[in-house]
Design an enzyme around this catalytic site. Structure first.
Site, mmCIF file in Angstrom:
data_model
loop_
_atom_site.group_PDB
_atom_site.id
_atom_site.type_symbol
_atom_site.label_atom_id
_atom_site.label_comp_id
_atom_site.label_asym_id
_atom_site.label_seq_id
_atom_site.Cartn_x
_atom_site.Cartn_y
_atom_site.Cartn_z
ATOM 1 N N HIS A 131 0.850 -1.197 0.000
ATOM 2 C CA HIS A 131 0.000 0.000 0.000
ATOM 3 C C HIS A 131 0.885 1.246 0.000
ATOM 4 C CE1 HIS A 131 -3.467 -2.500 1.810
ATOM 5 N NE2 HIS A 131 -3.614 -2.368 0.510
ATOM 6 N N GLU A 160 0.475 -4.198 11.298
ATOM 7 C CA GLU A 160 -0.067 -2.858 11.100
ATOM 8 C C GLU A 160 0.682 -2.000 12.111
ATOM 9 O OE1 GLU A 160 -2.206 -1.915 8.787
ATOM 10 O OE2 GLU A 160 -2.789 -3.904 8.087
ATOM 11 N N GLU A 203 1.549 4.006 3.004
ATOM 12 C CA GLU A 203 1.941 3.554 4.343
ATOM 13 C C GLU A 203 3.456 3.689 4.514
ATOM 14 O OE1 GLU A 203 -0.028 -0.286 4.494
ATOM 15 O OE2 GLU A 203 -1.965 0.665 4.091
ATOM 16 N N HIS A 235 2.515 -3.141 7.055
ATOM 17 C CA HIS A 235 1.527 -2.123 6.686
ATOM 18 C C HIS A 235 1.425 -1.109 7.816
ATOM 19 C CE1 HIS A 235 -0.902 -4.235 3.407
ATOM 20 N NE2 HIS A 235 -0.053 -5.182 3.784
HETATM 21 O O1 0X9 Z 1 -6.760 -3.621 4.264
HETATM 22 C C1 0X9 Z 1 -5.655 -4.170 4.285
HETATM 23 O O2 0X9 Z 1 -5.150 -4.680 3.290
HETATM 24 C C2 0X9 Z 1 -4.849 -4.223 5.582
HETATM 25 N N1 0X9 Z 1 -5.042 -3.018 6.342
HETATM 26 S S1 0X9 Z 1 -4.498 -1.579 5.774
HETATM 27 O O3 0X9 Z 1 -4.984 -0.541 6.652
HETATM 28 N N2 0X9 Z 1 -2.918 -1.544 5.865
HETATM 29 O O4 0X9 Z 1 -4.897 -1.406 4.433
HETATM 30 C C3 0X9 Z 1 -5.297 -5.400 6.404
HETATM 31 C C4 0X9 Z 1 -5.050 -6.745 5.742
HETATM 32 C C5 0X9 Z 1 -3.784 -7.435 6.081
HETATM 33 N N3 0X9 Z 1 -2.820 -6.671 6.831
HETATM 34 C C6 0X9 Z 1 -1.486 -6.966 6.794
HETATM 35 N N4 0X9 Z 1 -1.033 -7.902 5.991
HETATM 36 N N5 0X9 Z 1 -0.683 -6.272 7.563
HETATM 37 ZN ZN ZN Z 2 -1.905 -1.556 4.137
#
Ligand code: 0X9
Ligand code: ZN
Length: 422
Positions: free
Chosen positions: A183, A383, A186, A308
């Site tokens: 992402h 996270e 981040e 993330h």
């Molecule tokens: O939405 C997501 O993909 C992740 N949260 S974020 O706010 N970074 O977008 C959560 C899904 C899995 N998270 C990780 N692999 N850390």
């Molecule tokens: Zn993310």
């Protein structure tokens, strides 16, 4: 005639997009924390997010009644939010009055630092070129330990650049894969990952040395280089890839695009949504090519860890189901211990649990695909900081503390994993 209109339409869109190529500003955009109090208001927020409406940039997703959602709101969207507040269906708080100010603070620090030529440090965030040049210079400095690796190719033809760190040939079947910045916005993720790489090369701490030298490591600080570059040049809040899936909105969410229970839960079919899953699994070149690379090394992997932000969570697979699959008990137990060591340094609290239960249902993420396909023993998604005070715009003076506490938890993860094998 129809054709002429089509051509004119595309020329019009081109002119509009060129005029938008300037950096997007967030003057007087507010960061809200909105807590739905009823199912109805939760559904309304979900609807807003799924449609990807322009005035609302969701920093977190609406999941449950009572759980606050961070939303960056353009001035044109204030009235709607205030209406929600008045209706008593939601608790509404303003966290920041002017998000552009936070962005400006971030980049003024970064200019100071880049002025010190060639000095790569962790007191500011870095651009894609700075990070890639640093990786290449490291490989020149440590040619016996490091090699560059191409993890894949993006839509804009950039390379997903990584390095492999190996202290011993004996570690080949003990390989750890570290992914960050799937992402784009981040920015704390690549900062923490590069910090850990630097520690693995230079630290004199016995536990750090032991960890660095007991495994082979793939470091990929920027998995989504097109998006990361765009988040520096044009839109600080960019999250997705840059594939032009629709004339109105570019990009798919590369963490909803992996071919494992793709599209099952917590994804959007709308190209304008930040959780757009893409037209098909692996539609995104960076995801498809990274998957090919991971597949080529998969049998050597003991761990896959993805970085993330934000929310302070250590997440386990899966995101498509709340069922506890594979070796849940082990990774949950190790996760709790890792979170405890992390807390010991500065008191930063992490929550540990599956993606589905802890953050929200979300299928098609990288950790789910890796775990689902290869049953890699250790799979986590961090996270990182914080819990929403600054969110993605975490002040640069928190980079080092975030990296240090994360490294502490890392040491625990692998110490505990080794113990579990006895
Ligand atoms: O939405 C997501 O993909 C992740 N949260 S974020 O706010 N970074 O977008 C959560 C899904 C899995 N998270 C990780 N692999 N850390
Ligand atoms: Zn993310």
């Amino acid at each position: 005639m129809g054709k002429l209109f089509t051509v004119l339409y595309y020329v019009f869109i081109l002119v509009i997009s060129l005029s938008l190529a300037e950096k997007i500003r967030y003057d007087n955009h507010k960061l809200y924390s909105v807590t739905p109090k009823h199912l109805e208001s939760l559904k309304f927020l979900r609807h807003l997010e799924e449609e990807g409406w322009q005035n609302y940039n969701f920093w977190t997703s609406p999941t449950r009644v009572g759980t606050p959602v961070s939303i960056l709101v353009a001035p044109e969207g204030f009235a709607e939010i205030e209406k929600m507040a008045a209706s008593s269906n939601m608790d509404v708080k303003i966290v920041h009055q002017n998000v552009q100010q936070l962005i400006d603070d971030e980049s003024s620090r970064s200019t100071v630092s880049t002025a010190r030529s060639g000095n790569f440090g962790w007191d500011s965030y870095h651009t894609l070129d700075e990070i890639n040049s640093w990786l290449i210079s490291l490989v020149e400095t440590y040619p016996n330990l490091l090699t560059t690796v191409e993890g894949g190719k993006t839509y804009e033809n950039r390379t997903i650049l990584g390095v492999k760190l190996s202290y011993s040939n004996a570690n080949a079947n003990n390989t750890v894969f570290l992914e960050a910045t799937i992402h784009a916005r981040e920015w704390i993720a690549p900062a923490v990952q590069t910090y850990i790489l630097n520690e693995f090369l230079t630290s004199n701490n016995a536990s750090v040395r032991q960890l660095a030298e007991s495994y082979d490591w793939y470091f990929f600080p920027i998995f989504n280089p097109d998006g990361y570059e765009y988040s520096h040049t044009t839109d600080r809040m960019w999250r997705k890839t840059r594939v032009p899936h629709s004339i109105l909105c570019a990009g798919a969410d590369p963490n909803r695009n992996w071919n494992y229970h793709w599209g099952v839960a917590g994804t959007s079919a709308s190209p304008c949504s930040d959780a757009y899953r893409g037209p098909a699994a692996f539609s995104e070149p960076l995801v498809r090519s990274a998957a090919e690379f991971i597949e080529s090394v998969a049998e050597k992997l003991v761990a896959y860890i993805s970085f993330h932000s934000f929310g302070q969570m250590l997440l386990l697979p899966y995101g498509h189901t709340s069922e506890h699959l594979d070796n849940y008990d082990l990774v949950y137990d190790i996760g709790l211990k890792a979170a405890e060591t992390l807390r010991q340094r500065y008191g930063t609290e992490y929550v540990v649990g599956t993606i589905y239960d802890t953050i929200y249902p979300a299928s098609g993420s990288s950790v789910d695909w890796v775990k689902g396909m290869f049953k890699t023993p250790i799979a986590y998604g961090y996270e990182l900081r914080d819990r929403g005070e600054f969110g993605f715009l975490l002040p640069a003076d928190q980079i080092v503390p975030t990296a240090l506490e994360t490294l502490d938890s890392f040491i625990t993860i692998f110490e505990e994993y080794e113990k579990s094998k006895d």
